[in-house]
Scaffold this motif. Structure first.
Motif, PDB file in Angstrom:
ATOM      1  N   ILE A  65       0.835  -1.211   0.000  1.00  0.00           N
ATOM      2  CA  ILE A  65       0.000   0.000   0.000  1.00  0.00           C
ATOM      3  C   ILE A  65       0.865   1.255   0.000  1.00  0.00           C
ATOM      4  CG2 ILE A  65      -1.654   1.319   1.371  1.00  0.00           C
ATOM      5  CD1 ILE A  65      -2.824  -1.395   2.277  1.00  0.00           C
ATOM      6  N   GLU A  66       1.897   1.275   0.839  1.00  0.00           N
ATOM      7  CA  GLU A  66       2.780   2.438   0.899  1.00  0.00           C
ATOM      8  C   GLU A  66       3.496   2.644  -0.426  1.00  0.00           C
ATOM      9  OE1 GLU A  66       3.035   4.697   3.192  1.00  0.00           O
ATOM     10  OE2 GLU A  66       1.524   3.660   4.418  1.00  0.00           O
ATOM     11  N   SER A  67       3.902   1.516  -1.059  1.00  0.00           N
ATOM     12  CA  SER A  67       4.576   1.619  -2.355  1.00  0.00           C
ATOM     13  C   SER A  67       3.644   2.192  -3.424  1.00  0.00           C
ATOM     14  CB  SER A  67       5.082   0.241  -2.788  1.00  0.00           C
ATOM     15  OG  SER A  67       5.642   0.278  -4.076  1.00  0.00           O
ATOM     16  N   LEU A  68       2.381   1.745  -3.395  1.00  0.00           N
ATOM     17  CA  LEU A  68       1.414   2.253  -4.367  1.00  0.00           C
ATOM     18  C   LEU A  68       1.128   3.733  -4.143  1.00  0.00           C
ATOM     19  CD1 LEU A  68      -1.067  -0.760  -4.418  1.00  0.00           C
ATOM     20  CD2 LEU A  68       0.542  -0.106  -6.223  1.00  0.00           C
ATOM     21  N   ARG A  69       1.030   4.122  -2.891  1.00  0.00           N
ATOM     22  CA  ARG A  69       0.779   5.542  -2.605  1.00  0.00           C
ATOM     23  C   ARG A  69       1.960   6.401  -3.070  1.00  0.00           C
ATOM     24  NH1 ARG A  69      -1.694   5.023   3.560  1.00  0.00           N
ATOM     25  NH2 ARG A  69      -3.837   4.476   2.903  1.00  0.00           N
ATOM     26  N   ALA A  70       3.172   5.892  -2.868  1.00  0.00           N
ATOM     27  CA  ALA A  70       4.354   6.655  -3.308  1.00  0.00           C
ATOM     28  C   ALA A  70       4.390   6.768  -4.824  1.00  0.00           C
ATOM     29  CB  ALA A  70       5.616   5.975  -2.798  1.00  0.00           C
ATOM     30  N   GLU A  71       4.017   5.690  -5.514  1.00  0.00           N
ATOM     31  CA  GLU A  71       4.017   5.714  -6.973  1.00  0.00           C
ATOM     32  C   GLU A  71       2.976   6.692  -7.501  1.00  0.00           C
ATOM     33  OE1 GLU A  71       3.662   2.574 -10.719  1.00  0.00           O
ATOM     34  OE2 GLU A  71       3.722   1.862  -8.631  1.00  0.00           O
ATOM     35  N   LEU A  72       1.801   6.752  -6.843  1.00  0.00           N
ATOM     36  CA  LEU A  72       0.767   7.715  -7.230  1.00  0.00           C
ATOM     37  C   LEU A  72       1.263   9.143  -7.051  1.00  0.00           C
ATOM     38  CD1 LEU A  72      -2.495   6.130  -5.788  1.00  0.00           C
ATOM     39  CD2 LEU A  72      -1.948   6.488  -8.202  1.00  0.00           C
ATOM     40  N   ALA A  96      -6.684   6.971 -14.810  1.00  0.00           N
ATOM     41  CA  ALA A  96      -7.882   6.637 -14.042  1.00  0.00           C
ATOM     42  C   ALA A  96      -8.067   5.128 -13.957  1.00  0.00           C
ATOM     43  CB  ALA A  96      -9.103   7.298 -14.673  1.00  0.00           C
ATOM     44  N   ARG A  97      -7.830   4.472 -15.114  1.00  0.00           N
ATOM     45  CA  ARG A  97      -7.940   3.005 -15.091  1.00  0.00           C
ATOM     46  C   ARG A  97      -6.898   2.397 -14.155  1.00  0.00           C
ATOM     47  NH1 ARG A  97      -8.807   4.056 -20.608  1.00  0.00           N
ATOM     48  NH2 ARG A  97      -6.613   3.584 -21.109  1.00  0.00           N
ATOM     49  N   ARG A  98      -5.724   2.968 -14.190  1.00  0.00           N
ATOM     50  CA  ARG A  98      -4.665   2.453 -13.305  1.00  0.00           C
ATOM     51  C   ARG A  98      -5.009   2.660 -11.826  1.00  0.00           C
ATOM     52  NH1 ARG A  98       0.188   4.309 -11.175  1.00  0.00           N
ATOM     53  NH2 ARG A  98       1.844   2.729 -11.107  1.00  0.00           N
ATOM     54  N   VAL A  99      -5.560   3.855 -11.538  1.00  0.00           N
ATOM     55  CA  VAL A  99      -5.969   4.135 -10.145  1.00  0.00           C
ATOM     56  C   VAL A  99      -7.083   3.184  -9.717  1.00  0.00           C
ATOM     57  CG1 VAL A  99      -7.070   5.840  -8.656  1.00  0.00           C
ATOM     58  CG2 VAL A  99      -5.200   6.524 -10.175  1.00  0.00           C
ATOM     59  N   GLU A 100      -8.034   2.935 -10.651  1.00  0.00           N
ATOM     60  CA  GLU A 100      -9.119   2.009 -10.330  1.00  0.00           C
ATOM     61  C   GLU A 100      -8.572   0.612 -10.021  1.00  0.00           C
ATOM     62  OE1 GLU A 100     -13.261   0.306 -12.321  1.00  0.00           O
ATOM     63  OE2 GLU A 100     -12.103   1.884 -13.336  1.00  0.00           O
ATOM     64  N   LEU A 118      -5.606  -0.027  -8.955  1.00  0.00           N
ATOM     65  CA  LEU A 118      -4.924   0.061  -7.656  1.00  0.00           C
ATOM     66  C   LEU A 118      -5.927   0.008  -6.508  1.00  0.00           C
ATOM     67  CD1 LEU A 118      -2.211   2.762  -8.425  1.00  0.00           C
ATOM     68  CD2 LEU A 118      -1.865   0.307  -8.107  1.00  0.00           C
ATOM     69  N   GLU A 119      -7.059   0.682  -6.684  1.00  0.00           N
ATOM     70  CA  GLU A 119      -8.069   0.661  -5.620  1.00  0.00           C
ATOM     71  C   GLU A 119      -8.622  -0.749  -5.425  1.00  0.00           C
ATOM     72  OE1 GLU A 119     -10.902   3.534  -6.831  1.00  0.00           O
ATOM     73  OE2 GLU A 119      -9.797   5.236  -5.946  1.00  0.00           O
ATOM     74  N   ARG A 120      -8.841  -1.460  -6.572  1.00  0.00           N
ATOM     75  CA  ARG A 120      -9.293  -2.861  -6.431  1.00  0.00           C
ATOM     76  C   ARG A 120      -8.260  -3.692  -5.681  1.00  0.00           C
ATOM     77  NH1 ARG A 120     -10.979  -2.209 -11.848  1.00  0.00           N
ATOM     78  NH2 ARG A 120      -9.116  -3.361 -12.552  1.00  0.00           N
ATOM     79  N   LEU A 156      -6.417  -6.346  -0.731  1.00  0.00           N
ATOM     80  CA  LEU A 156      -5.453  -6.449   0.381  1.00  0.00           C
ATOM     81  C   LEU A 156      -6.150  -6.245   1.725  1.00  0.00           C
ATOM     82  CD1 LEU A 156      -2.427  -4.511  -1.170  1.00  0.00           C
ATOM     83  CD2 LEU A 156      -2.590  -6.977  -0.748  1.00  0.00           C
ATOM     84  N   ARG A 157      -7.097  -5.299   1.757  1.00  0.00           N
ATOM     85  CA  ARG A 157      -7.826  -5.075   3.007  1.00  0.00           C
ATOM     86  C   ARG A 157      -8.686  -6.291   3.360  1.00  0.00           C
ATOM     87  NH1 ARG A 157      -9.693   1.214   1.973  1.00  0.00           N
ATOM     88  NH2 ARG A 157      -7.692   2.173   2.609  1.00  0.00           N
ATOM     89  N   GLU A 158      -9.310  -6.911   2.346  1.00  0.00           N
ATOM     90  CA  GLU A 158     -10.095  -8.123   2.600  1.00  0.00           C
ATOM     91  C   GLU A 158      -9.205  -9.240   3.129  1.00  0.00           C
ATOM     92  OE1 GLU A 158     -11.963  -8.948  -1.076  1.00  0.00           O
ATOM     93  OE2 GLU A 158     -13.479  -7.345  -0.881  1.00  0.00           O
ATOM     94  N   ARG A 159      -7.987  -9.379   2.533  1.00  0.00           N
ATOM     95  CA  ARG A 159      -7.062 -10.404   3.026  1.00  0.00           C
ATOM     96  C   ARG A 159      -6.635 -10.106   4.461  1.00  0.00           C
ATOM     97  NH1 ARG A 159      -2.374 -11.243  -1.282  1.00  0.00           N
ATOM     98  NH2 ARG A 159      -1.707 -12.649   0.393  1.00  0.00           N
ATOM     99  N   GLU A 160      -6.477  -8.810   4.747  1.00  0.00           N
ATOM    100  CA  GLU A 160      -6.112  -8.432   6.119  1.00  0.00           C
ATOM    101  C   GLU A 160      -7.228  -8.813   7.097  1.00  0.00           C
ATOM    102  OE1 GLU A 160      -4.967  -4.453   8.719  1.00  0.00           O
ATOM    103  OE2 GLU A 160      -5.358  -4.302   6.567  1.00  0.00           O
ATOM    104  N   GLU A 161      -8.481  -8.513   6.712  1.00  0.00           N
ATOM    105  CA  GLU A 161      -9.609  -8.866   7.571  1.00  0.00           C
ATOM    106  C   GLU A 161      -9.729 -10.384   7.739  1.00  0.00           C
ATOM    107  OE1 GLU A 161     -12.981  -7.073   5.767  1.00  0.00           O
ATOM    108  OE2 GLU A 161     -12.414  -5.010   6.321  1.00  0.00           O
TER     109      GLU A 161
END
Length: 358
Positions: A232-239, A252-256, A258-260, A265-270
């Motif tokens: 997540i931190e790596s993706l935020r830095a790249e953005l 926009a497609r790339r951000v979408e 990334l959001e997916r 990742l959040r679902e895997r964390e939960e």
């Protein structure tokens, strides 16, 4: 030797140190409980000599191989094998095998100590029955209780004073064991003794394995969570680096995407957290089942030991009845024989009477 034996038996010996110091000690059941370590504890607190007796040849051989002390003898046999008045103190560690209290009293010139775990007595009825049996043999029967204690000791190092106990937060626990100190006179031991012991963990193997597996699962989940956070931190830095991109549709497609990815990742964390919670719940259930099993097993063992104790007493009483019946039968036969001789003599006298008249 188990940590439980250390926690239970060593404090009892320390509590009755005045009886042990300078005494010739006969120990019964020590090899089964401690493998001979209790004999070393008797010698350590000042016993003049210690004889640990056991009927099991394997236990005797193992103890002899591990103990080397001029004051300790490991003997294969029974307490009755020793002459009367051979010892100053006889110490019995449990009720696993029945003992004749009269025989134990004959071997000691001082006291007989019977240390019994509470679950061996079978409740209040077993406790009272044992006290009554001891009172028939010994003039003095004193009972001390042993309770486990978890505590912290706080003090000013340069100001020594009495040790005080504050029971404000926790009530005193139930008695874990009883010490029956028997003899012709009081043991003259008074007060309370707190014995510091080393901290030793002893867990049920099933619970220990479950806890270890839970710990391994927790470590795996923490590693996955750490990797997800780094991603997540790596993706935020790249953005942040790509703020000036001209093709906003592609961005926009790339951000979408990334959001997916972030949602996944959040679902895997939960999911990882839920699995950790389920693992903890399984461990708690295993602990509860282990405590229930240990409690049921302790109750069954206590009932079995008490019934064995009662059966042994009944057998001894029956032997006395059989002896009395045999003596009665012998006397009846003797009186029958006398009656027959008297009848023959009377017949002889009656037969000789008419001859004298003629």
């Amino acid at each position: 030797m188990s940590a439980a034996a250390l926690r239970e038996i060593l404090p009892r010996i320390a509590f009755l140190r005045p009886l042990v110091e300078g005494a010739r000690v006969l120990e019964i059941g020590g090899l089964a409980r401690t493998g001979g370590r209790s004999a070393e504890w008797f010698a350590q607190v000042g016993a003049r000599s210690v004889v640990s007796v056991d009927a099991d040849p394997a236990r005797v051989a193992a103890a002899r191989a591990s103990i080397a002390s001029a004051r300790i003898r490991i003997v294969e046999g029974r307490p009755a094998d020793f002459p009367p008045a051979s010892f100053d103190l006889v110490w019995v560690h449990d009720l696993e095998s029945p003992h004749s209290f009269g025989e134990l009293a004959e071997r000691s010139t001082g006291h007989v100590v019977l240390s019994v775990d509470a679950d061996q007595l079978g409740g209040e009825a077993g406790y009272r029955a044992l006290v009554d049996d001891l009172a028939r043999v010994f003039a003095s029967v004193e009972v001390a209780t042993q309770r486990p204690l978890v505590a912290s000791v706080l003090s000013f190092g340069d100001r020594a004073g009495p040790l005080l106990a504050d029971p404000s937060f926790e009530p005193p626990p139930a008695a874990q064991a009883y010490l029956f100190i028997c003899g012709g006179r009081s043991c003259q031991v008074a007060g309370q003794v707190v014995v510091p012991l080393p901290v030793e963990a002893e867990a049920d193997p099933e619970i220990a394995e479950a806890l270890a597996e839970s710990e391994r699962e927790r470590a795996r989940l923490e590693e996955k969570l750490r990797e997800a956070r780094l991603t997540i931190e790596s993706l935020r830095a790249e953005l942040a680096r790509n703020e000036g991109i001209a093709d906003w549709d592609a961005e926009a497609r790339r951000v979408e995407a990334l959001e997916r990815r972030l949602r996944e990742l959040r679902e895997r964390e939960e999911l990882a957290l839920r699995r950790a919670q389920e693992a903890e719940a399984r461990v708690r259930e295993l602990e509860r089942r282990a405590e229930s099993w240990q409690s049921s097993r302790a109750e069954l063992l206590a009932a079995l030991r008490f019934e064995r104790f009662r059966a042994e007493r009944a057998r001894r009483d029956a032997e006395g009845v059989f002896d009395a019946v045999a003596e009665r039968d012998r006397l009846l036969e003797e009186w029958k024989s006398r009656a027959l001789r008297a009848e023959r003599r009377l017949d002889d006298l009656e037969g000789s009477g008419p001859k004298r008249e003629t």
